[in-house]
Design a protein around this motif. Structure first.
Motif, mmCIF file in Angstrom:
data_model
loop_
_atom_site.group_PDB
_atom_site.id
_atom_site.type_symbol
_atom_site.label_atom_id
_atom_site.label_comp_id
_atom_site.label_asym_id
_atom_site.label_seq_id
_atom_site.Cartn_x
_atom_site.Cartn_y
_atom_site.Cartn_z
ATOM 1 N N ILE A 68 1.012 -1.152 0.036
ATOM 2 C CA ILE A 68 -0.006 0.104 0.140
ATOM 3 C C ILE A 68 1.142 1.156 0.108
ATOM 4 O O ILE A 68 1.591 1.572 0.898
ATOM 5 C CB ILE A 68 -0.780 -0.220 1.194
ATOM 6 N N ILE A 69 0.851 2.071 -1.038
ATOM 7 C CA ILE A 69 1.832 3.048 -1.271
ATOM 8 C C ILE A 69 1.260 4.548 -1.520
ATOM 9 O O ILE A 69 0.191 4.616 -2.286
ATOM 10 C CB ILE A 69 2.728 2.817 -2.440
ATOM 11 N N SER A 70 1.681 5.478 -0.486
ATOM 12 C CA SER A 70 1.214 6.829 -0.819
ATOM 13 C C SER A 70 2.196 7.725 -1.383
ATOM 14 O O SER A 70 3.382 7.534 -1.046
ATOM 15 C CB SER A 70 0.804 7.424 0.834
ATOM 16 N N LYS A 71 1.876 8.338 -2.410
ATOM 17 C CA LYS A 71 2.641 9.124 -3.199
ATOM 18 C C LYS A 71 2.702 10.633 -2.953
ATOM 19 O O LYS A 71 3.072 11.531 -3.752
ATOM 20 C CB LYS A 71 2.589 8.920 -4.582
ATOM 21 N N ARG A 72 2.017 11.091 -1.864
ATOM 22 C CA ARG A 72 1.851 12.494 -1.348
ATOM 23 C C ARG A 72 2.106 12.304 0.295
ATOM 24 O O ARG A 72 1.443 11.698 0.966
ATOM 25 C CB ARG A 72 0.601 12.886 -1.591
ATOM 26 N N ARG A 73 3.058 13.398 0.577
ATOM 27 C CA ARG A 73 3.191 13.587 1.856
ATOM 28 C C ARG A 73 2.486 14.402 2.726
ATOM 29 O O ARG A 73 1.912 14.234 3.787
ATOM 30 C CB ARG A 73 4.852 13.730 1.994
ATOM 31 N N ARG A 74 2.125 15.595 2.049
ATOM 32 C CA ARG A 74 1.394 16.759 2.801
ATOM 33 C C ARG A 74 0.293 17.494 1.810
ATOM 34 O O ARG A 74 0.635 17.603 0.870
ATOM 35 C CB ARG A 74 2.369 17.818 3.179
ATOM 36 N N CYS A 75 -0.511 17.768 2.400
ATOM 37 C CA CYS A 75 -2.134 18.088 1.696
ATOM 38 C C CYS A 75 -1.926 19.644 1.871
ATOM 39 O O CYS A 75 -1.885 20.053 2.966
ATOM 40 C CB CYS A 75 -3.262 17.365 2.404
ATOM 41 N N GLU A 76 -2.124 20.260 0.648
ATOM 42 C CA GLU A 76 -2.305 21.658 0.744
ATOM 43 C C GLU A 76 -3.539 22.179 1.112
ATOM 44 O O GLU A 76 -3.457 23.290 1.574
ATOM 45 C CB GLU A 76 -1.925 22.298 -0.818
ATOM 46 N N THR A 77 -4.520 21.426 1.246
ATOM 47 C CA THR A 77 -5.890 21.970 1.909
ATOM 48 C C THR A 77 -5.895 21.949 3.285
ATOM 49 O O THR A 77 -6.298 22.744 3.979
ATOM 50 C CB THR A 77 -6.883 20.886 1.175
ATOM 51 N N CYS A 78 -5.608 20.687 3.789
ATOM 52 C CA CYS A 78 -5.715 20.538 5.322
ATOM 53 C C CYS A 78 -4.462 20.747 5.953
ATOM 54 O O CYS A 78 -4.386 20.646 7.207
ATOM 55 C CB CYS A 78 -6.462 19.244 5.680
ATOM 56 N N SER A 79 -3.400 20.715 5.211
ATOM 57 C CA SER A 79 -1.816 20.734 5.863
ATOM 58 C C SER A 79 -1.517 19.716 6.786
ATOM 59 O O SER A 79 -0.883 19.841 7.788
ATOM 60 C CB SER A 79 -1.817 22.430 6.757
ATOM 61 N N MET A 80 -2.140 18.646 6.599
ATOM 62 C CA MET A 80 -1.966 17.334 7.086
ATOM 63 C C MET A 80 -1.392 16.412 6.181
ATOM 64 O O MET A 80 -1.718 16.535 5.007
ATOM 65 C CB MET A 80 -3.106 16.892 7.966
ATOM 66 N N CYS A 135 -3.137 13.728 5.219
ATOM 67 C CA CYS A 135 -4.219 12.881 5.309
ATOM 68 C C CYS A 135 -4.169 11.882 4.323
ATOM 69 O O CYS A 135 -4.643 10.637 5.008
ATOM 70 C CB CYS A 135 -5.126 13.923 4.921
ATOM 71 N N LEU A 136 -3.536 11.856 3.168
ATOM 72 C CA LEU A 136 -3.463 10.578 2.452
ATOM 73 C C LEU A 136 -2.748 9.363 3.110
ATOM 74 O O LEU A 136 -3.250 8.318 3.312
ATOM 75 C CB LEU A 136 -2.788 10.914 1.227
ATOM 76 N N SER A 137 -1.467 9.446 3.843
ATOM 77 C CA SER A 137 -0.751 8.561 4.426
ATOM 78 C C SER A 137 -1.496 8.271 5.716
ATOM 79 O O SER A 137 -1.538 6.903 5.941
ATOM 80 C CB SER A 137 0.564 9.090 4.827
#
Length: 287
Positions: free
Chosen positions: A245-257, A259-261
């Protein structure tokens, strides 16, 4: 040969022994024209992508295809005012179902297949057995139909690697027929509603999400579907070695968290508690 935003011709006959790859993107069908027929018996790689506002592509002979990518999206005929008349939406979907069945039959000997969300929308389309060993599903998290995915997996008993690439881009509007099929498919219990199938060669599963959308307050339903699909694979792959299971985004520009990981980490923890038919299967979360 690569053709982008092309228009007008109704047939392609390729008899060259040297031409091995054909890429078609954003074909525009003229009004009241027949199917675009492709006859290319020596072609090895075929890719059809982009927006198809009217699916009329028919594979006549692609018997040497090794790698096929069908990652286009389809608009209902209701979204094409110049084509739509009365209740033709229902007839249009029946024509599309027939084309889908025919084209997949022509690709049954391909070793590697990449299919988009469009295929999962066709609930109940019978699929002949595929010889595919490497299957990639490019799916919209909210829009893919569980019934359609299950049908494609059931037709792929020889698969060795399954890659699932999930996205959360904005959806185009759906007609009532598509929405009904989607709802019925989402409510389906894969574990009890799908005939028993075992993937005796499946050793690797990889789920990748590289979404730009914020996942903090939505797509819950999408993750429920991913969870069901993952459980189905774990229970039916007796020689499975790795489930990534792989997340290719570390930080969300919307919630500043991140969230994907966070979502994917919880999914991985959930899968660790699921029963699995392979005693050697390892669940791996990466970011």
């Amino acid at each position: 040969m690569e053709l982008y935003w092309y228009y007008g011709f109704r047939g392609m006959e390729i008899n060259s022994l040297q031409l091995k790859t054909l890429k078609l993107k954003n074909y525009q069908f003229p009004e009241n024209e027949n199917d675009l027929e492709i006859l290319a018996p020596y072609l090895h790689h075929l890719e059809i992508s982009g927006e198809l506002h009217d699916l009329k592509c028919r594979l006549v002979d692609v018997s040497s295809i090794v790698n096929a990518k069908l990652i286009f999206s389809i608009a209902c005929i209701k979204d094409i005012p110049s084509f739509y008349v009365g209740d033709s939406c229902r007839d249009y979907h029946q024509v599309v179902y027939s084309l889908v069945q025919n084209n997949l039959q022509k690709l049954c000997n391909a070793t590697e297949l990449t299919m988009g969300t469009w295929f999962t929308e066709f609930k109940g389309v019978p699929v002949s057995e595929l010889n595919c060993k490497y299957l990639t599903l490019v799916l919209h998290m909210k829009k893919f139909n569980m019934y359609g995915v299950a049908g494609l997996l059931r037709a792929s008993p020889h698969v060795e690697t399954i890659n699932i690439e999930l996205e959360t881009t904005l959806m185009i509007s759906r007609c009532n027929s598509e929405l009904l099929d989607l709802a019925n498919g989402d409510n389906m219990d894969l574990l009890s509603g799908v005939p028993s199938v075992e993937f005796h060669n499946l050793k690797k599963v990889k789920i990748v999400i590289s979404s730009e959308a914020c996942l903090k307050d939505h797509v819950k339903r999408g993750f429920e579907k991913v969870s069901k699909l993952s459980e189905f694979l774990l229970l039916n792959a007796p020689v499975l070695e790795n489930f990534f299971i792989i997340s290719k985004r570390r930080r969300c520009e919307t919630c500043s968290m991140n969230c994907l990981s966070q979502y994917l980490s919880r999914l991985a923890d959930k899968l660790l508690g699921y029963p699995r038919s392979s005693t050697n299967a390892a669940i791996n979360f990466q970011e």
